[in-house]
Design a protein around this motif. Structure first.
Motif, PDB file in Angstrom:
ATOM      1  N   SER A  44      35.133  93.332   3.397  1.00 19.03           N
ATOM      2  CA  SER A  44      35.071  92.345   2.318  1.00 19.03           C
ATOM      3  C   SER A  44      33.635  91.908   2.049  1.00 19.03           C
ATOM      4  N   GLU A  45      32.823  91.766   3.097  1.00 20.63           N
ATOM      5  CA  GLU A  45      31.417  91.401   2.912  1.00 20.63           C
ATOM      6  C   GLU A  45      30.651  92.496   2.190  1.00 20.63           C
ATOM      7  N   SER A  46      30.891  93.750   2.604  1.00 20.50           N
ATOM      8  CA  SER A  46      30.191  94.870   1.983  1.00 20.50           C
ATOM      9  C   SER A  46      30.564  95.015   0.510  1.00 20.50           C
ATOM     10  N   ALA A  47      31.847  94.805   0.203  1.00 20.19           N
ATOM     11  CA  ALA A  47      32.282  94.873  -1.198  1.00 20.19           C
ATOM     12  C   ALA A  47      31.703  93.710  -1.992  1.00 20.19           C
ATOM     13  N   TYR A  48      31.703  92.519  -1.417  1.00 19.48           N
ATOM     14  CA  TYR A  48      31.162  91.344  -2.110  1.00 19.48           C
ATOM     15  C   TYR A  48      29.687  91.549  -2.454  1.00 19.48           C
ATOM     16  N   LEU A  49      28.945  92.170  -1.533  1.00 18.45           N
ATOM     17  CA  LEU A  49      27.523  92.412  -1.761  1.00 18.45           C
ATOM     18  C   LEU A  49      27.269  93.630  -2.644  1.00 18.45           C
ATOM     19  N   GLY A  50      28.308  94.402  -2.949  1.00 18.94           N
ATOM     20  CA  GLY A  50      28.133  95.594  -3.775  1.00 18.94           C
ATOM     21  C   GLY A  50      27.474  96.745  -3.049  1.00 18.94           C
ATOM     22  N   LEU A  51      27.643  96.797  -1.718  1.00 21.08           N
ATOM     23  CA  LEU A  51      27.014  97.854  -0.921  1.00 21.08           C
ATOM     24  C   LEU A  51      27.947  99.025  -0.674  1.00 21.08           C
ATOM     25  N   LEU A  52      29.215  98.752  -0.431  1.00 18.58           N
ATOM     26  CA  LEU A  52      30.215  99.802  -0.255  1.00 18.58           C
ATOM     27  C   LEU A  52      31.505  99.310  -0.895  1.00 18.58           C
ATOM     28  N   VAL A  53      31.995 100.052  -1.867  1.00 16.10           N
ATOM     29  CA  VAL A  53      33.187  99.677  -2.608  1.00 16.10           C
ATOM     30  C   VAL A  53      34.144 100.862  -2.607  1.00 16.10           C
ATOM     31  N   GLU A  76      24.876  97.872  -5.730  1.00 20.47           N
ATOM     32  CA  GLU A  76      23.657  97.277  -5.182  1.00 20.47           C
ATOM     33  C   GLU A  76      23.066  98.094  -4.031  1.00 20.47           C
ATOM     34  N   ARG A  77      23.709  99.216  -3.692  1.00 17.24           N
ATOM     35  CA  ARG A  77      23.290  99.970  -2.509  1.00 17.24           C
ATOM     36  C   ARG A  77      21.846 100.444  -2.602  1.00 17.24           C
ATOM     37  N   ALA A  78      21.397 100.852  -3.784  1.00 20.05           N
ATOM     38  CA  ALA A  78      20.050 101.407  -3.933  1.00 20.05           C
ATOM     39  C   ALA A  78      18.960 100.391  -3.626  1.00 20.05           C
ATOM     40  N   ARG A  79      19.302  99.111  -3.650  1.00 18.73           N
ATOM     41  CA  ARG A  79      18.293  98.095  -3.358  1.00 18.73           C
ATOM     42  C   ARG A  79      17.874  98.106  -1.896  1.00 18.73           C
ATOM     43  N   LEU A  80      18.743  98.593  -1.018  1.00 17.57           N
ATOM     44  CA  LEU A  80      18.428  98.675   0.414  1.00 17.57           C
ATOM     45  C   LEU A  80      18.175 100.132   0.775  1.00 17.57           C
ATOM     46  N   ALA A  81      17.151 100.690   0.157  1.00 16.10           N
ATOM     47  CA  ALA A  81      16.922 102.127   0.222  1.00 16.10           C
ATOM     48  C   ALA A  81      16.544 102.621   1.609  1.00 16.10           C
ATOM     49  N   ALA A  82      16.033 101.747   2.463  1.00 17.76           N
ATOM     50  CA  ALA A  82      15.608 102.159   3.805  1.00 17.76           C
ATOM     51  C   ALA A  82      16.561 101.692   4.890  1.00 17.76           C
ATOM     52  N   THR A  83      17.704 101.125   4.503  1.00 18.09           N
ATOM     53  CA  THR A  83      18.617 100.490   5.460  1.00 18.09           C
ATOM     54  C   THR A  83      19.902 101.293   5.626  1.00 18.09           C
ATOM     55  N   THR A  84      20.305 101.522   6.862  1.00 18.98           N
ATOM     56  CA  THR A  84      21.613 102.093   7.150  1.00 18.98           C
ATOM     57  C   THR A  84      22.645 100.967   7.132  1.00 18.98           C
ATOM     58  N   VAL A  85      23.671 101.113   6.299  1.00 15.77           N
ATOM     59  CA  VAL A  85      24.702 100.090   6.152  1.00 15.77           C
ATOM     60  C   VAL A  85      25.931 100.509   6.954  1.00 15.77           C
ATOM     61  N   VAL A  86      26.357  99.655   7.867  1.00 19.56           N
ATOM     62  CA  VAL A  86      27.503  99.912   8.740  1.00 19.56           C
ATOM     63  C   VAL A  86      28.624  98.970   8.318  1.00 19.56           C
ATOM     64  N   THR A  87      29.709  99.531   7.764  1.00 19.93           N
ATOM     65  CA  THR A  87      30.806  98.711   7.246  1.00 19.93           C
ATOM     66  C   THR A  87      32.035  98.882   8.115  1.00 19.93           C
ATOM     67  N   LYS A  88      32.454  97.772   8.752  1.00 19.97           N
ATOM     68  CA  LYS A  88      33.643  97.764   9.599  1.00 19.97           C
ATOM     69  C   LYS A  88      34.868  97.461   8.748  1.00 19.97           C
ATOM     70  N   SER A  89      36.010  97.959   9.205  1.00 19.42           N
ATOM     71  CA  SER A  89      37.237  97.767   8.427  1.00 19.42           C
ATOM     72  C   SER A  89      38.436  97.547   9.331  1.00 19.42           C
TER      73      SER A  89
END
Length: 307
Positions: A189-198, A205-218
């Motif tokens: 829910s946090e990742s979707a709210y931030l537009g990072l993983l939907v 919004e994922r491209a804004r964190l171009a150097a960051t690995t995003v780890v989304t738990k479910s």
């Protein structure tokens, strides 16, 4: 050494054993535990890697007791003492889901991080809760910048949708974009709210964190890891026998993940460039995170059955 900056508070965990009845008594079991997302990560990581906690507690017996309890897990505890120690009431329903009523108290009052507190740290992890409030928000940003300037890696945890809504979605994204952490942890829910993983795919919004690995738990579903320049991949979550209390599960996951991540970099097992973790190391880190999280699901608060 892993550093974790943020809250150390008392959790008053309430296992509701029947329906909540307004205006009268409702049956429950009540537990008092050490809490605070950052303190939980430090406690769970302590058996896996050297770890230091940075924060502020009250100038009171509760603060001293919480710091001593955390040190008892093997954590190198560095805290300032100001004001009164914070508390969080955590209501747990029959499905193990949480409703939290925080009064963070002294946790927001951390004014400065001395150089000695950062000495020897190779990674600094900061839950987003630490950006919410002053002076700790400014202090946390400054510490993250100093660790990166010294050649270390960093990570953030999105913490909660409620916190993000109050702090401001765009404000958090802009801050994360500026800080460019190596890792960002979030639940679905946090990742979707931030537009990072939907819906399992990189969000707007994922491209804004171009150097960051995003780890989304479910939860019980697979964890998704989105590495810059790679297609997102998933790591399955092994089944667990009992889920009574989800408090601290995300913190335990972060602790296991970060300990494995740092192990890989220390031993050279991670083929990624400095600050850019490799896919094999990330798969193992997620698997260790899942194992660590599974240990807390049947116990009250951020604790394990054997604690």
């Amino acid at each position: 050494m892993l550093g974790v900056l943020g809250d150390l508070v008392e959790d008053v965990v309430v296992w509701v054993t029947g329906p909540l009845r307004h205006g009268t008594d409702s049956t429950a079991r009540v537990f008092r535990q050490r809490g605070g997302s950052a303190a939980n990560v430090a406690a769970f990581a302590a058996g896996q890697c050297p770890v230091r906690f940075l924060g502020c507690v009250g100038d009171d017996p509760a603060g001293g007791g919480l710091a001593a309890e955390l040190a008892g897990h093997g954590v190198d505890v560095r805290v300032a003492h100001r004001g009164r120690t914070g508390s969080i009431v955590v209501l747990i329903d029959d499905a193990g889901e949480r409703t939290m009523l925080p009064d963070r108290g002294a946790a927001t009052l951390l004014e400065t991080v001395p150089d000695a507190w950062l000495d020897g740290l190779t990674h600094l992890h900061v839950p987003a809760y630490s950006f919410d409030g002053e002076p700790v928000g400014t202090t946390a940003v400054d510490a993250l910048r100093r660790v990166r300037s010294a050649g270390g890696t960093t990570s953030l945890d999105a913490s909660s949708t409620g916190m993000l809504e109050g702090f401001g979605r765009e404000r958090f994204l802009a801050l994360a974009e500026e800080l460019a952490p190596t890792l960002l942890f979030a639940n679905r829910s946090e990742s979707a709210y931030l537009g990072l993983l939907v819906d399992g795919r990189p969000g707007p919004e994922r491209a804004r964190l171009a150097a960051t690995t995003v780890v989304t738990k479910s939860g019980a579903e697979a964890t998704t890891i989105d590495v810059p320049g790679e297609a997102p991949f998933t790591v399955p979550v092994p089944p667990v026998g009992e889920v009574r209390d989800l408090t601290g599960a995300g913190d335990a996951f972060a602790a296991g993940f970060l300990a494995a991540f740092l192990d890989a970099r220390l031993t050279g097992a991670d083929p990624g460039a400095p600050g850019a973790p490799g896919v094999p190391a990330l798969r193992e880190a997620a698997a260790r995170g899942h194992r660590c999280a599974a240990r807390v699901l049947a116990s009250p608060g951020a604790s394990c059955a054997e604690d």
